[in-house]
Design an enzyme around this catalytic site. Structure first.
Site, PDB file in Angstrom:
ATOM      1  N   ASP A 122       0.829  -1.138  -0.277  1.00 14.40           N
ATOM      2  CA  ASP A 122      -0.032  -0.155   0.006  1.00 14.40           C
ATOM      3  C   ASP A 122       0.863   1.143   0.073  1.00 14.40           C
ATOM      4  O   ASP A 122       1.287   1.709   1.014  1.00 14.40           O
ATOM      5  CB  ASP A 122      -0.952  -0.053   1.121  1.00 14.40           C
ATOM      6  CG  ASP A 122      -2.151   0.929   0.780  1.00 14.40           C
ATOM      7  OD1 ASP A 122      -2.393   1.220  -0.018  1.00 14.40           O
ATOM      8  OD2 ASP A 122      -2.900   0.921   1.937  1.00 14.40           O
ATOM      9  N   LYS A 319      -7.987  -8.912  -2.492  1.00 17.35           N
ATOM     10  CA  LYS A 319      -7.788  -7.855  -1.378  1.00 17.35           C
ATOM     11  C   LYS A 319      -8.101  -8.516  -0.099  1.00 17.35           C
ATOM     12  O   LYS A 319      -9.039  -9.352  -0.020  1.00 17.35           O
ATOM     13  CB  LYS A 319      -8.849  -6.752  -1.738  1.00 17.35           C
ATOM     14  CG  LYS A 319      -8.439  -5.801  -2.881  1.00 17.35           C
ATOM     15  CD  LYS A 319      -7.353  -5.044  -2.622  1.00 17.35           C
ATOM     16  CE  LYS A 319      -7.283  -3.753  -3.392  1.00 17.35           C
ATOM     17  NZ  LYS A 319      -8.249  -3.029  -3.380  1.00 17.35           N
TER      18      LYS A 319
END
Ligand code: IVH
Length: 809
Positions: A122, A319
């Protein structure tokens, strides 16, 4: 001549650059430096100097050229020669199975497809262009076609090579990857920002993005950014890699960072296993990931699969479930902890956060409630990370506050015992930042504190009493069976078996567990006491340096503070704890009545004794401007505090040789006189005084100093009372040095009781058992006699460095 000189300089410069590139790579990419930082700095300075003298030799790939140029007015644009695509998402095993099916169908191939699994970082996606191995540009992803030119900022990231290593790179190579901020760096950055009253970043991703978006690259340079590479764009050259994993290996060989978690698996089943494995380790990675990227490994198959819209058909991002969710703050309760700290706890409308139902969250303290600006009734966002207690991160921005929302007021009295509540200043996190905590002053009269203290004492890292967990302790406290930790050892089978939830076997097991816990390590015992500021590590330091609970109980703050790793606050808490009457009683009860034994380490640090030196103590007083240098000068002039106080101010000024420090000393010394003189008396009493240690060699024990090993071999000694000019520790060390054995108490197995002045009960006991009681002279003679009877032994000088401590009696 000048021609040769410049050749020499160029060679030297080239050599220095290569060395620096190599050390940079070892340090920032491999995490395995092979020279000390100081040596690196020296090489860097040498290069800087040579480049300053020969400015024409500076090239953009020189390690000196990371931060440079004036701040930009705005970022330029860079068009990506190969578009930077995004990824399709999968949210479940079914989605993954669908993806795998689509891949297989398109490939018209029945064999299983090899996938490569990569953590999905991220951070910020970037593209780096290397031409002839030299970093030319760095750009953000932007809209995928055009990004911002952040070359200046990219160059400051030390783990990104300015020049590729090794050989075989194509003429032009575009490397892609994610720039991110490791969690540790993020925490430190935010702590610093908080301390300086600056804005803190909400998460590492925002911090990384904000740091890359700086027009002044020196700001970026100060931020802890790094990069993992996960792909390529342009590849102008022969021998393009055949698999994605091959390509990553090559990038690694060329000095780029590749995530060590990357793995090749055989099929979609392997993808599933990898996903589970990494999900469970997610919190331990040290950086934030929001999923896993799975890519078809063979490049040929990737080409066959191609793209759809803006995403490749050969890759997918699975995810992780959301770690945040919105819910309603129903109430705030105040809980009282072991040390009396009152913590607000949020009661929430139960909500699933990443697959776990959350109904409570911590609010830390009143400062946090003010910072979040929340009321009961507000919609809030809760965040859950791994096993950590969920926390409220903010109010839900888009939901208005209800009319009946209720402000959260701090409790005026302890919610459990009704005692007064104090406000105390606390340190927050690692930062020196201060906050306020509410503390119940009721101490052990407060049921909550009593209960928590007992739970802590019995917990796994302390005495580890199986079967005595928080619920049982709470029940026993309510039933009036436990008022202090000492009461644990007085519990009877009948009392336990009568409790709800206990049967014969479980009661018997608990009794056995308590019995077993009576012998524990000193470190566990100290930790279990729950002294404020004393965690596991401090407990270990205390156990290793002081060696017994008795020694710890009488240790003074000034002495504890000399233990490396324990500060002023910790030392103060320890002294206060043992100065408290109730605590002393509980300890006595455990040690004497219930025979609890906290066993110190076999050999504990003798360095500690050596550390108690006059100069160290002076520098610890503390007086502004007086460090160890001045303290050493004072200690060379006078040998103890009494002599220090006998100095005239002129004499003191002469030794200190520093007007400011002298002025401060002149103020501090009279004010501290009582304290320091008492400290000296304590050190003398405990045999820790540097001058007594000197006396031990000088006077009383000169005769035995040269005694040979074996003189007291196997003889069991108990030492009691006071000896003039000699510490008991010194005598014990001497006994051990001559292979004698030291025991703490007199029994029929004792060979000699070495008794000094004021020898009390031990002397009586020895006499009653008919054990010889000897004085120092006899002891010395014994050692000397041993010397003549054993001529084979080697010469052994008694040295203070060899003296170690044992339990005092
Ligand atoms: S591959 C064509 N691999 O995820 C392939 N992306 O939505 C495109 N990301 O913008 C990317 N870790 O910033 C890939 N190991 C990884 C990644 C990764 C993070 C990000 C990347 C991209 C986004 C895709």
């Amino acid at each position: 001549m000048p021609h040769n000189a410049s050749l020499f300089v160029e060679d030297k410069i080239r050599q220095l650059r290569e060395q620096l590139h190599h050390h940079n790579y070892r340090y920032h990419v491999l995490d395995d430096p092979d020279i000390p930082d100081g040596d690196y700095d020296r090489l860097m300075n040498e290069l800087k100097q040579l480049e300053a003298d020969h400015p024409w030799s500076i090239t953009p790939d020189s390690p000196t050229q990371r931060v440079g140029g004036a701040p930009l007015k705005s970022f330029g644009q860079i068009r990506h020669e190969v578009p930077m695509l995004s990824l399709d998402n999968a949210f479940s095993s079914e989605d993954m199975a669908d993806f795998n099916r689509r891949v297989n169908e398109r490939l018209k191939d029945t064999s299983t497809v090899e996938y490569i699994c990569e953590p999905k970082l991220d951070g910020i996606a970037v593209s780096l262009m290397y031409e002839q191995g030299v970093l030319i540009t760095g750009a953000t992803r932007g809209d995928g076609t055009t990004g911002e030119d952040i070359t200046q900022n990219i160059r400051t990231i030390v783990s990104i090579p300015l020049k590729l290593q090794g050989a075989g790179w194509p003429e032009r190579l575009e490397v892609r990857g994610e720039i991110y901020m490791p969690r540790q760096g993020f925490d430190q950055l935010n702590e610093r920002a908080e301390k300086q009253g600056e804005k803190v970043f909400a998460n590492p991703r925002n911090a990384a993005a904000g740091s890359l978006r700086q027009l002044d690259s020196s700001v970026t340079a100060s931020r802890p950014l790094t990069m993992y590479c996960y792909g390529i764009g342009v590849y102008d050259g022969d021998n393009a890699p055949e698999t994605h994993s091959d390509m990553l290996n090559r990038l690694g060989e060329w000095g780029l960072r590749i995530n060590p978690e990357v793995e090749v698996v055989e099929s979609v089943k392997g993808c599933e296993d990898y996903y589970r494995k990494l999900e469970s380790r997610r919190e331990t990675l040290g950086y934030d990931i929001d999923g896993i990227v799975f890519k078809v490994n063979p490049v040929k198959l990737q080409q066959q699969l191609g793209f759809v819209a803006r995403a490749p058909r050969w890759a997918i991002a699975r995810k992780f479930p959301a770690q945040e969710a919105m819910t309603v703050l129903k109430d705030v309760e105040f809980q009282v902890g072991r040390t009396g700290t009152i913590t607000p706890v949020a009661r929430l409308e139960p909500v699933s956060v990443g697959g776990v139902v959350v109904s409570n969250a911590t609010l830390h303290n009143m400062d946090e409630i003010r910072r979040l600006n929340i009321c009961v009734g507000d919609s809030v966002i809760v965040h859950r990370a791994g096993d950590v207690i969920p926390k409220i991160v903010k109010r839900a921005g888009n939901i208005a506050r209800l009319n009946n929302a209720k402000a959260i007021a701090p409790p005026k009295v302890c919610p459990v015992c009704g005692s007064k509540v104090d406000k105390v200043t606390i340190k927050v996190g690692n930062a020196e930042k201060e906050g306020t905590a509410l503390v119940c002053v009721g101490r052990l009269t407060c049921k909550a504190q009593r209960e928590q203290a007992i739970i802590h004492f019995s917990s796994r890292k302390a005495l580890d009493i199986e079967g005595l967990g928080s619920e049982t302790v709470a029940l026993m406290v309510s039933e009036g069976l436990l008022a202090s930790v000492a009461d644990i050892f007085a519990l009877s089978y009948e009392e336990i078996v009568a409790l709800e939830g206990f049967a014969e076997l479980s009661a018997r097991n608990l009794i056995a567990a308590i019995e077993k816990a009576k012998t524990t390590t000193l470190q566990r015992f100290i930790f279990g006491l729950g002294i404020p500021e004393v965690g596991e590590e401090t407990a270990r330091l205390l156990a290793e340096t002081l060696g017994s609970i008795e020694k710890l109980a009488i240790a003074r703050r000034e002495v504890i503070q000399l233990i490396e790793g324990i500060g002023e606050t910790g030392a103060g808490c320890i002294q206060d704890y043992f100065a408290d009457n109730h605590n002393r009683q509980v300890l006595d009860k455990m040690m004497d009545k219930h025979q609890v034994q906290a066993v110190g380490p076999d050999k504990y640090s003798s360095d500690f004794v050596v550390k108690i030196a006059f100069d160290k103590l002076i520098s610890n007083i503390p007086v502004y401007g007086v460090g160890l240098g001045i303290a050493k000068r004072i200690a060379s002039k006078c040998r103890d505090f009494s002599e220090l106080y006998a100095l005239s101010s002129d004499q003191l000024k002469e030794v200190v040789r520093n007007q400011r420090a002298f002025d401060h000393l002149l103020k501090a010394l009279p004010a501290q006189k009582d304290r320091l003189i008492t400290l000296e008396a304590y050190l003398l009493e405990e045999g820790l005084h540097w001058r007594t240690r000197q006396n031990l060699t000088d006077a009383a024990l000169t005769k035995v100093n040269k005694a040979k090993k074996g003189a007291l071999k196997g003889k069991k000694f108990v030492i009691t009372g006071k000896f003039e000019g000699v510490s008991r520790d010194g005598l014990k060390a001497l006994v051990r040095e001559h292979d004698g054995v030291i025991a703490g108490s007199v029994s029929k197995n004792t060979d000699f009781l070495l008794a000094g002045e004021k020898a009390g009960s031990k002397r009586q006991k020895a006499e009653a058992l008919g054990i010889p009681v000897i004085g120092l002279d006899q002891f010395n003679e014994m050692v000397a006699a041993g010397q003549s009877s054993d001529r084979r032994g080697s010469q052994q000088e008694t040295s203070f460095k060899n003296i170690d401590h044992e339990d005092e009696d």
